[in-house]
Design a protein around this motif. Structure first.
Motif, PDB file in Angstrom:
ATOM      1  N   THR A 176       0.647  -1.271   0.114  1.00  0.00           N
ATOM      2  CA  THR A 176       0.312  -0.331   0.150  1.00  0.00           C
ATOM      3  C   THR A 176       0.601   1.430   0.042  1.00  0.00           C
ATOM      4  O   THR A 176       1.949   1.101   0.600  1.00  0.00           O
ATOM      5  CB  THR A 176      -1.215  -0.062   1.282  1.00  0.00           C
ATOM      6  OG1 THR A 176      -1.434  -1.374   1.236  1.00  0.00           O
ATOM      7  CG2 THR A 176      -1.758   1.304   1.237  1.00  0.00           C
ATOM      8  N   ARG A 231       1.265   5.040   0.614  1.00  0.00           N
ATOM      9  CA  ARG A 231      -0.003   5.607   1.488  1.00  0.00           C
ATOM     10  C   ARG A 231       0.672   7.377   0.758  1.00  0.00           C
ATOM     11  O   ARG A 231       1.847   7.670   1.135  1.00  0.00           O
ATOM     12  CB  ARG A 231      -0.782   5.661   2.550  1.00  0.00           C
ATOM     13  CG  ARG A 231      -1.509   5.376   2.481  1.00  0.00           C
ATOM     14  CD  ARG A 231      -1.647   5.320   4.522  1.00  0.00           C
ATOM     15  NE  ARG A 231      -2.822   6.695   4.664  1.00  0.00           N
ATOM     16  CZ  ARG A 231      -3.699   6.648   4.866  1.00  0.00           C
ATOM     17  NH1 ARG A 231      -4.254   6.161   4.490  1.00  0.00           N
ATOM     18  NH2 ARG A 231      -4.014   7.932   5.345  1.00  0.00           N
ATOM     19  N   ASP A 275      -0.292  11.023   3.070  1.00  0.00           N
ATOM     20  CA  ASP A 275      -0.728  11.760   3.841  1.00  0.00           C
ATOM     21  C   ASP A 275      -0.769  12.867   4.342  1.00  0.00           C
ATOM     22  O   ASP A 275       0.523  13.881   4.829  1.00  0.00           O
ATOM     23  CB  ASP A 275      -0.186  10.290   4.824  1.00  0.00           C
ATOM     24  CG  ASP A 275      -1.333  10.917   6.055  1.00  0.00           C
ATOM     25  OD1 ASP A 275      -2.487  11.051   6.001  1.00  0.00           O
ATOM     26  OD2 ASP A 275      -0.792   9.909   7.203  1.00  0.00           O
ATOM     27  N   THR A 326      -4.061  13.811   0.189  1.00  0.00           N
ATOM     28  CA  THR A 326      -4.610  12.395   1.100  1.00  0.00           C
ATOM     29  C   THR A 326      -4.809  11.301   0.098  1.00  0.00           C
ATOM     30  O   THR A 326      -5.964  11.894  -0.311  1.00  0.00           O
ATOM     31  CB  THR A 326      -4.882  12.361   2.526  1.00  0.00           C
ATOM     32  OG1 THR A 326      -4.294  13.143   3.224  1.00  0.00           O
ATOM     33  CG2 THR A 326      -5.134  10.985   3.309  1.00  0.00           C
ATOM     34  N   GLU A 372      -4.258   7.321  -1.503  1.00  0.00           N
ATOM     35  CA  GLU A 372      -4.462   5.710  -1.573  1.00  0.00           C
ATOM     36  C   GLU A 372      -3.863   4.306  -2.207  1.00  0.00           C
ATOM     37  O   GLU A 372      -4.904   4.718  -3.012  1.00  0.00           O
ATOM     38  CB  GLU A 372      -4.675   5.132   0.250  1.00  0.00           C
ATOM     39  CG  GLU A 372      -4.533   3.850   0.575  1.00  0.00           C
ATOM     40  CD  GLU A 372      -5.417   3.276   1.891  1.00  0.00           C
ATOM     41  OE1 GLU A 372      -4.627   3.369   2.923  1.00  0.00           O
ATOM     42  OE2 GLU A 372      -5.992   2.653   1.028  1.00  0.00           O
ATOM     43  N   ARG A 414      -3.904   0.251  -3.295  1.00  0.00           N
ATOM     44  CA  ARG A 414      -3.051  -0.702  -2.912  1.00  0.00           C
ATOM     45  C   ARG A 414      -3.615  -1.685  -4.102  1.00  0.00           C
ATOM     46  O   ARG A 414      -3.147  -1.264  -5.337  1.00  0.00           O
ATOM     47  CB  ARG A 414      -4.548  -1.386  -2.163  1.00  0.00           C
ATOM     48  CG  ARG A 414      -5.190  -0.402  -0.629  1.00  0.00           C
ATOM     49  CD  ARG A 414      -6.320  -1.278   0.144  1.00  0.00           C
ATOM     50  NE  ARG A 414      -7.109  -0.657  -0.848  1.00  0.00           N
ATOM     51  CZ  ARG A 414      -8.016  -0.438  -0.539  1.00  0.00           C
ATOM     52  NH1 ARG A 414      -7.719   0.866   0.470  1.00  0.00           N
ATOM     53  NH2 ARG A 414      -9.790   0.121  -0.955  1.00  0.00           N
TER      54      ARG A 414
END
Lengths: 247, 259
Positions: free
Chosen positions: A2, A4, A6, A22, A24, A26
């Motif tokens: 993953t 990320r 942030d 932000t 993400e 996967r």
């Protein structure tokens, strides 16, 4: 796996570029970052590649802060093929930078050429290729680096509409085969809807994520053309984009 | 390349050169006719036919002196190229050097050759060294600027791409900046090589044992404008030949431009 991003923040000179972004990605996901021109989409890639440092927030991979570049294979807006390298050597560039001798790098690249529609063009110079072929060569150069994450910065922006659709179709097929995690920066709503599992919509500068859209439509999508669901989503995203600009 | 291809290329070249050839012939013809009709003395303005005939008679001496000039030109230019390359790379890696050294080189370009040449000959004698120095003085800076600008003209996307692949400063230079500078380098080369011949002849003019420069000086002092002009034609031919060599070098160094 993953990745990320942030709460990324950045100011360049007097310009407030990122206002807490932000997002993400996967394993195996195709993520689009969509936003108006000049929103700071490409800046996100510069942060990922380490050519810029964020002032706030962090980038993590499997929970660890990201260091070095060997996580990403990057494709810039224009194809950035070197005019002084033959097609095969342009595709092998990343492998040579990694330290592979030229001959070995060529041997790794050669079997991939047919899949990229470049069979028989390995000894050509970039300027002898059509726009679509140049873009396929640039994509081959990105994929052959064998990195866990692809960063595509408006890869089809410079192509005519027909070639672009053809290339999107082709890219979908390639990604079906490999399922490599991909981040795509684009301002083409239809492209984002057609290719993505998830779309992050950015506001005009300073950029933050306005809305996140999941695209549930099964693949392959390009073969069948956009379904009603996809068209509705496209309309919704476009409306959000236009409203954001009026504010 | 087979014979038929070479013949075709030669024919094409001839067709393209034809207009220039015609104008050169016309100028020579006009000159010949003018000398003939005006009855001007041969010590003031010799006819082209006389220049050719006298030049041909002096061909052994002319060839010997042309060879000396060629040697001076090429050795001076080689020194200049080597220095320009080393320094341009240093400047590319250490930008501070540019600000430290460029003003000095710019000033070196403002020095009048007429004043410098006799001094350099005075300091270093009649041998090859003063010629090398003067040719280098004239050609070094244009080559340096061509290379430094060439490195800086590297495509930004290509730079970002290489960086994203993990390339360091050294790889960036060899894989992107050096090849990017090639067109600039060859543009500089074509211009500088012609300056180099002029500089060599000037250096010889200021004092030398052999060379077209000293030949011209002697011919002038002996009231032989026909031989002066013959030497001028030889030096033009020399310059054109070197220019053609530079064009050919570019042809071979950048094969992608031919495709």
């Amino acid at each position: 796996m993953t990745l990320r991003l942030d709460d990324l923040r950045l100011t360049r000179g007097a310009t407030h570029v990122l206002d807490g972004v932000t997002l993400e990605a996967r394993e195996g996901e195709f993520i689009s970052i969509l936003g108006p021109s000049g929103a700071g989409k490409s800046t996100l890639f510069e942060l990922l590649l380490g050519s810029l440092a964020a002032e706030g927030g962090q980038i993590t991979h499997n929970g660890q802060p990201v260091q070095g570049r060997d996580l990403f294979a990057f494709m810039p807006q224009r194809d950035a093929l070197m005019p002084w390298r033959r097609v095969i050597d342009n595709i092998a560039l990343g492998l040579e930078v990694q330290g592979l001798p030229r001959r070995a790098a060529r041997d790794r690249v050669r079997p991939l050429l047919p899949r990229f529609g470049l069979d028989g063009f390995e000894r050509h110079w970039p300027h002898q290729l059509s726009g679509g072929m140049r873009q396929r060569a640039a994509l081959a150069r990105t994929l052959v680096q064998d990195r866990p994450l692809l960063l595509l910065d408006e890869p089809f922006g410079a192509l005519d509409a027909l070639t672009r659709t053809r290339m999107q179709r082709w890219l979908e097929a390639r990604l079906q085969e490999t399922r490599v995690t991909t981040l795509l920066v684009t301002h083409d709503v239809r492209e984002a809807v057609a290719l993505s599992d998830r779309i992050y919509l950015l506001s005009p500068r300073p950029a933050r994520v306005v809305e996140v859209f999941d695209v549930p439509q099964p693949r392959p999508r390009m073969e069948t053309g956009p379904g009603e669901e996809a068209l509705a989503l496209e309309t919704r995203i476009l409306r959000t984009l236009l409203e954001g600009e009026r504010e | 390349m087979d014979i038929a291809n070479v013949t075709r290329a030669a024919a094409r070249g001839l067709r393209r050169a034809a207009p220039a050839l015609v104008s050169v012939v016309l100028i020579l013809l006009g000159w010949e006719v003018y000398v003939d009709l005006s009855g001007i003395s041969a010590t003031a303005l010799p006819a082209p036919s006389r220049v050719a005939a006298q030049g041909w008679q002096a061909r052994a001496v002319l060839a010997e002196n042309a060879l000396a000039t060629l040697t001076a030109t090429l050795s001076g230019f080689a020194v200049s190229l080597a220095c320009a390359f080393v320094l341009s790379v240093a400047i590319d890696f250490v930008p501070l050097l540019r600000r430290a050294l460029f003003p000095v080189f710019v000033i070196s370009q403002t020095l009048p050759l007429v004043a410098i040449a006799p001094l350099v000959v005075l300091w270093f004698g009649f041998g090859l060294l003063p010629k090398i120095l003067l040719v280098a003085l004239v050609t070094f800076f244009p080559m340096l600027v061509a290379l430094v600008d060439g490195f800086e003209a590297t495509d930004r996307d290509i730079t970002r791409l290489l960086r994203s692949m993990g390339a360091g400063r050294g790889q960036l230079f060899w894989r992107a900046r050096l090849p990017s500078a090639l067109p600039f380098f060859f543009a500089g080369l074509r211009i500088s090589i012609t300056y180099a011949v002029v500089a060599a002849i000037f250096a010889e003019y200021a004092g030398a044992a052999r060379g077209l420069g000293i030949f011209i000086l002697n011919a002038k002092n002996n009231f032989r404008p026909d031989l002066v002009l013959a030497a001028v034609f030889v030096s033009s031919a020399l310059t054109l030949a070197l220019f053609a060599l530079a064009v050919m070098a570019q042809h071979f160094a950048q094969p992608w431009r031919r495709a």
